[in-house]
Every structure is written in C-alpha cells, then in structure tokens.
Scaffold this motif. Sequence first.
Motif, PDB file in Angstrom:
ATOM      1  N   TYR A   1      -0.152   2.711   4.708  1.00 12.61           N
ATOM      2  CA  TYR A   1       0.332   1.438   5.234  1.00 12.61           C
ATOM      3  C   TYR A   1       1.451   0.968   4.311  1.00 12.61           C
ATOM      4  O   TYR A   1       1.401   1.216   3.101  1.00 12.61           O
ATOM      5  N   VAL A   2       2.469   0.305   4.869  1.00 15.65           N
ATOM      6  CA  VAL A   2       3.529  -0.259   4.027  1.00 15.65           C
ATOM      7  C   VAL A   2       3.176  -1.725   3.775  1.00 15.65           C
ATOM      8  O   VAL A   2       3.065  -2.515   4.716  1.00 15.65           O
ATOM      9  N   VAL A   3       2.959  -2.053   2.503  1.00 16.07           N
ATOM     10  CA  VAL A   3       2.487  -3.391   2.139  1.00 16.07           C
ATOM     11  C   VAL A   3       3.459  -4.071   1.178  1.00 16.07           C
ATOM     12  O   VAL A   3       4.233  -3.401   0.481  1.00 16.07           O
ATOM     13  N   GLU A   4       3.376  -5.400   1.138  1.00  9.56           N
ATOM     14  CA  GLU A   4       4.223  -6.151   0.210  1.00  9.56           C
ATOM     15  C   GLU A   4       3.460  -6.322  -1.099  1.00  9.56           C
ATOM     16  O   GLU A   4       2.324  -6.791  -1.116  1.00  9.56           O
ATOM     17  N   GLN A   5       4.131  -5.926  -2.189  1.00  9.21           N
ATOM     18  CA  GLN A   5       3.539  -6.056  -3.522  1.00  9.21           C
ATOM     19  C   GLN A   5       4.605  -6.652  -4.420  1.00  9.21           C
ATOM     20  O   GLN A   5       5.664  -6.054  -4.588  1.00  9.21           O
ATOM     21  N   ASP A   6       4.355  -7.849  -4.968  1.00  7.72           N
ATOM     22  CA  ASP A   6       5.349  -8.551  -5.794  1.00  7.72           C
ATOM     23  C   ASP A   6       6.692  -8.674  -5.074  1.00  7.72           C
ATOM     24  O   ASP A   6       7.746  -8.447  -5.668  1.00  7.72           O
ATOM     25  N   GLY A   7       6.646  -8.976  -3.806  1.00  9.38           N
ATOM     26  CA  GLY A   7       7.866  -9.201  -3.031  1.00  9.38           C
ATOM     27  C   GLY A   7       8.600  -7.937  -2.603  1.00  9.38           C
ATOM     28  O   GLY A   7       9.672  -8.017  -2.007  1.00  9.38           O
ATOM     29  N   LYS A   8       8.010  -6.770  -2.918  1.00 10.40           N
ATOM     30  CA  LYS A   8       8.677  -5.494  -2.584  1.00 10.40           C
ATOM     31  C   LYS A   8       7.728  -4.604  -1.780  1.00 10.40           C
ATOM     32  O   LYS A   8       6.519  -4.714  -1.928  1.00 10.40           O
ATOM     33  N   PRO A   9       8.300  -3.666  -1.005  1.00  9.73           N
ATOM     34  CA  PRO A   9       7.406  -2.763  -0.291  1.00  9.73           C
ATOM     35  C   PRO A   9       6.769  -1.704  -1.195  1.00  9.73           C
ATOM     36  O   PRO A   9       7.401  -1.214  -2.130  1.00  9.73           O
ATOM     37  N   ALA A  10       5.536  -1.396  -0.905  1.00 10.12           N
ATOM     38  CA  ALA A  10       4.799  -0.329  -1.582  1.00 10.12           C
ATOM     39  C   ALA A  10       3.895   0.319  -0.534  1.00 10.12           C
ATOM     40  O   ALA A  10       3.806  -0.173   0.587  1.00 10.12           O
ATOM     41  N   LEU A  11       3.286   1.425  -0.893  1.00 12.09           N
ATOM     42  CA  LEU A  11       2.419   2.121   0.060  1.00 12.09           C
ATOM     43  C   LEU A  11       0.962   1.979  -0.346  1.00 12.09           C
ATOM     44  O   LEU A  11       0.635   1.940  -1.534  1.00 12.09           O
ATOM     45  N   LYS A  12       0.112   1.915   0.651  1.00  5.20           N
ATOM     46  CA  LYS A  12      -1.332   1.880   0.404  1.00  5.20           C
ATOM     47  C   LYS A  12      -1.979   2.929   1.291  1.00  5.20           C
ATOM     48  O   LYS A  12      -1.723   2.974   2.487  1.00  5.20           O
ATOM     49  N   ARG A  13      -2.763   3.768   0.676  1.00  5.85           N
ATOM     50  CA  ARG A  13      -3.367   4.886   1.380  1.00  5.85           C
ATOM     51  C   ARG A  13      -4.340   4.415   2.462  1.00  5.85           C
ATOM     52  O   ARG A  13      -5.105   3.481   2.253  1.00  5.85           O
ATOM     53  N   ASN A  14      -4.319   5.072   3.583  1.00  3.77           N
ATOM     54  CA  ASN A  14      -5.312   4.836   4.638  1.00  3.77           C
ATOM     55  C   ASN A  14      -6.505   5.737   4.335  1.00  3.77           C
ATOM     56  O   ASN A  14      -6.394   6.962   4.376  1.00  3.77           O
ATOM     57  N   PRO A  15      -7.659   5.139   3.985  1.00  9.34           N
ATOM     58  CA  PRO A  15      -8.800   5.942   3.508  1.00  9.34           C
ATOM     59  C   PRO A  15      -9.407   6.857   4.572  1.00  9.34           C
ATOM     60  O   PRO A  15     -10.201   7.746   4.232  1.00  9.34           O
ATOM     61  N   LEU A  16      -9.050   6.688   5.824  1.00 11.73           N
ATOM     62  CA  LEU A  16      -9.625   7.546   6.872  1.00 11.73           C
ATOM     63  C   LEU A  16      -9.058   8.960   6.854  1.00 11.73           C
ATOM     64  O   LEU A  16      -9.651   9.884   7.408  1.00 11.73           O
TER      65      LEU A  16
END
Length: 202
Positions: free
Chosen positions: A171-186
């Motif tokens: 998933y593309v998520v906002e972290q400290d105002g910037k985009p980062a990635l977060k793994r989809n655990p499925l």
Amino acid sequence: MNVDFTNVPKHYAAREDAEMRDVLMDPNGIGPAIHYYMIRGGSDQKNITVWEPGTISGEYIKTYGHYHIGDLSETYQIIYGQGIALLQKLTEDENGEMIPDSVAEFKAIPVKAGAEIFMPPKFGHLVVNIGTTYFATVDDSPVNFGDRDPSDFPGHANYELVKKMRGFAYYVVEQDGKPALKRNPLYKSTEKEDLGGLSVID
Ligand SMILES: [Fe+2]
C-alpha cells in the motif's frame, strides 16, 4: 467535425467508496464518496481518469487495480499532478494460472505530469495520487462500453485477484508528509522488487 450523437453512449463512470472498500488497507477508514472519475472513449478516443487527492487511514487514494485478460498492454500519460504507479506480475503455476499471493515481480514508479507509463502484458497495475490536487491521466485501454453500463468494471480486465488479496503487495501510505510503502500481509512472497526509492514502513 461532424458527430452523430444518436447512438453515443454515456462515457462517464465513477468508482465509488463502497466498491473501493474491497481493496483498501483499512476497509473501515473514511474516504470520499467517489475515489476517481473516468471518461471512457476506448483506444481511439482515449480514456481520462481523475483521482481525488487525500488519504484514507494514511493510504493515498488509488485506482482499484487489475490484471489484463490476454496479451494486452496499455500506456498511461500523466497530464496533471503527482502519483505513483504500482505494477506487479504474479507467479504462474504449471498450467499458466496466476497464483494470487505470490508475486514474481513488483515495481513502484513515481510519476508526474509529462511522464508516460507503459503497463506491459501480465503486469497488474494501479495508480496512486500522492499530490494535494487532482491527479489526471490519459490511457489507451480498449474499453468497450457500447454494450454495457460504463460504471461496470471493464470486461478486458480481471479485478477478482486484486479483490481476493485486498489490494497489491504494498500500500502507498503517507509517512511524515511523504509517500512510503507498507507491505500487504496477505501476500506470501515477492521474488523481485524495485521500490522506486520509496522506503518501507512497518
Ligand atoms: Fe489496465
């Protein structure tokens, strides 16, 4: 130009919040009524997509994502805003069937107005709006809306694999105002990945 409008179908379609719940990182997060708007003209007239800006429980607004049926590729031109395209190819079993939770190759590609993204055959794709304004693209997908309601998902694409996995491998998520990635655990495994310089958060 002389156009006979007698049999011109409705070109407009919208992807509503209720449909997007299938693939959101947080299916209970609060999102806009419409996540993105589509004007479908097919490969001749082109298709225009406009994304809302914003995040839903930290995840940026995105398109649903799909795999093409058959050997179809597609080119997207970015005409406004800033985004990230996610492309993923699933591992195939001995019968050539895609294995839903096993990714052979994943790519995250940051893009902005003026850029072009090629979606090769077999690569599922979705695009995320990471900007503060609308994000807009033009693509040459062969949508045929003549015999169906354009608000339906187009027939040349497979949405079920994305639905089953609740989105792509990241998933593309906002972290400290910037985009980062977060793994989809499925997803069980990803063989090869190019994260486009984005960091991965827990
Ligand atoms: Fe597509």
